[in-house]
Design an enzyme around this catalytic site. Sequence first.
Site, PDB file in Angstrom:
ATOM      1  N   GLU A 216       5.493 -32.575 -12.914  1.00 34.38           N
ATOM      2  CA  GLU A 216       5.819 -33.310 -11.684  1.00 34.38           C
ATOM      3  C   GLU A 216       4.754 -33.069 -10.607  1.00 34.38           C
ATOM      4  O   GLU A 216       4.525 -33.921  -9.756  1.00 34.38           O
ATOM      5  CB  GLU A 216       7.219 -32.891 -11.204  1.00 34.38           C
ATOM      6  CG  GLU A 216       7.797 -33.733 -10.079  1.00 34.38           C
ATOM      7  CD  GLU A 216       8.211 -35.156 -10.482  1.00 34.38           C
ATOM      8  OE1 GLU A 216       8.124 -35.521 -11.680  1.00 34.38           O
ATOM      9  OE2 GLU A 216       8.628 -35.911  -9.578  1.00 34.38           O
TER      10      GLU A 216
ATOM     11  N   GLU B 213       3.822 -42.339 -12.101  1.00 33.10           N
ATOM     12  CA  GLU B 213       3.806 -42.244 -13.564  1.00 33.10           C
ATOM     13  C   GLU B 213       2.363 -42.108 -14.058  1.00 33.10           C
ATOM     14  O   GLU B 213       2.099 -41.424 -15.054  1.00 33.10           O
ATOM     15  CB  GLU B 213       4.505 -43.443 -14.211  1.00 33.10           C
ATOM     16  CG  GLU B 213       5.975 -43.645 -13.787  1.00 33.10           C
ATOM     17  CD  GLU B 213       6.870 -42.416 -13.951  1.00 33.10           C
ATOM     18  OE1 GLU B 213       6.600 -41.589 -14.842  1.00 33.10           O
ATOM     19  OE2 GLU B 213       7.838 -42.276 -13.167  1.00 33.10           O
TER      20      GLU B 213
ATOM     21  N   HIS C 103       1.515 -38.509 -14.125  1.00 33.83           N
ATOM     22  CA  HIS C 103       2.066 -37.874 -15.333  1.00 33.83           C
ATOM     23  C   HIS C 103       1.168 -38.211 -16.532  1.00 33.83           C
ATOM     24  O   HIS C 103       0.876 -37.365 -17.375  1.00 33.83           O
ATOM     25  CB  HIS C 103       3.472 -38.415 -15.629  1.00 33.83           C
ATOM     26  CG  HIS C 103       4.576 -37.811 -14.803  1.00 33.83           C
ATOM     27  ND1 HIS C 103       4.832 -36.468 -14.776  1.00 33.83           N
ATOM     28  CD2 HIS C 103       5.519 -38.387 -13.998  1.00 33.83           C
ATOM     29  CE1 HIS C 103       5.895 -36.234 -13.988  1.00 33.83           C
ATOM     30  NE2 HIS C 103       6.323 -37.376 -13.502  1.00 33.83           N
TER      31      HIS C 103
END
Length: 497
Positions: free
Chosen positions: A290, A261, A264
């Site tokens: 991604e 995460e 991201h």
Amino acid sequence: MTSYEQYKNITQKAADLQFASAVLGWDQEVYMPPKGAHYRGQQLSTLASQAHEWLTSDSYGNTLQDLASDKTLNEEQQNNVRLSHEDYEKNKKLPSSFVEELARQTSISFDSWAKARKENKFSIYEPELAKMLSLKKKQTELYGYDKHPYDSLLDDYEKGLTVAILDPVFEKVKEQLPPLLRKITNAQQVNNDFFHKHFPKQLQWDFSVNVLQKMGFDMQAGRQDYSEHPFTTSFAPNDVRITTRVDENNFSSLLWSSIHEGGHALYEQGLPENEYGLPLGSAVSLGIHESQSRLWENCVGRSKAFWKYFYPILQQYFPAQLDNIPVTGFYKAVNKVQPSLIRTEADEVTYHFHVLIRYEIEKALLEGNIPVKDLPGAWNDMYKKYLGISSPDDKQGILQDVHWSHGMLGYFPTYSLGSFYAAQFFEQASKDINDLHTQIESGEFSNLLHWLRTHIHQYGRRYQSEELCKKATGRGLDFTSFMNYIENKYTEVYDIK
Ligand code: MG
């Protein structure tokens, strides 16, 4: 106000509503008490329909039309207008009655999926999934398509992506991954039993924050919280939220979710702030998003160089749990490969069979080649074929993912594309930064982040994925980079001759 200012004003107002929805959605997953669900749903739906109304209004369309031929706009402005115009044309293809019907069916399908999952019984979900599928087929007709109905749905997540592009990529997955997997399963298995000792929650958390800060995650422009399923959401480039989950008896749960995460989030924090709410201030696609998470999670966070730096630090957090485990043993454990039933827990090699199976099923569903009632059987046949295992029940099989209940057909392939792009970007960054490996070994990530900022983040949606990849690496998506990356890694981890 000039036409461009009018355009910018409406687009950013709609973005304000979308980001406000993101705050509500984040809260729903992180803090909201159960009784909040009803009105939260209503609030989210009000915000979404207001934004949709502005972005599909005739006046917005006229403004975009005028701007399309305005020669006084600079290059950034032209790109924003071009991309917003494409979005507008696509949004207009779906009548509001259809959008509402889809939203209603999503909520019904999701409830029935959750119930079916709880009771471990696909038949509960089957009729609602069938209704969702017929709506998605209708959507492909409304959007229109050249060759395959699936193309129009793929385009929602990865602009320009088609079956004609994906089929050859997954052919390579089918050809090249099984021989490597066979070699790995024939080799001596690595041991990761020590991951299941007791790792106190707070210490796992503290270590993950340490790693995130080293990666360059700006804690003044974001934060980490807990949720059931880890995710990243953004309210603006300077307020990006990530979540993670913890299992005190499984060390692998929290850390790599945080790193994933975090990858991201670095992308979101790196989008140009002066293009807030506009296409050039938004991420290009799910596949590229991604790629950023997978690059940090796998190419960096599961590398030997990374653990050369972090392992002694980790041992200070958990001296008893990691006593007698050398760094090589730890590195191997982090990269254990084993066919398993659950996609989200799969390793870097077997993961792509999970995606391949969903891709083949989605294609067949849209072609009408698998009736919905036969899905559990088809699912198991493919798991047997590609991974040599089959699910003892629906919960660990066909009911494991939420995506279809939300109507998200065409989403899964972007997961694999993300890994393939990640390997290619990392390969190029390693060429461009000549001592990257040494830098990672000493906990230095700023040049890597700078590379990603320069080649990926700063552009927003200016280039489509394939074009962006060409600009960054000199060629379009090439599966060879991923194959080289995993072959090198696992030949060493599994001592394959
Ligand atoms: Mg992700």
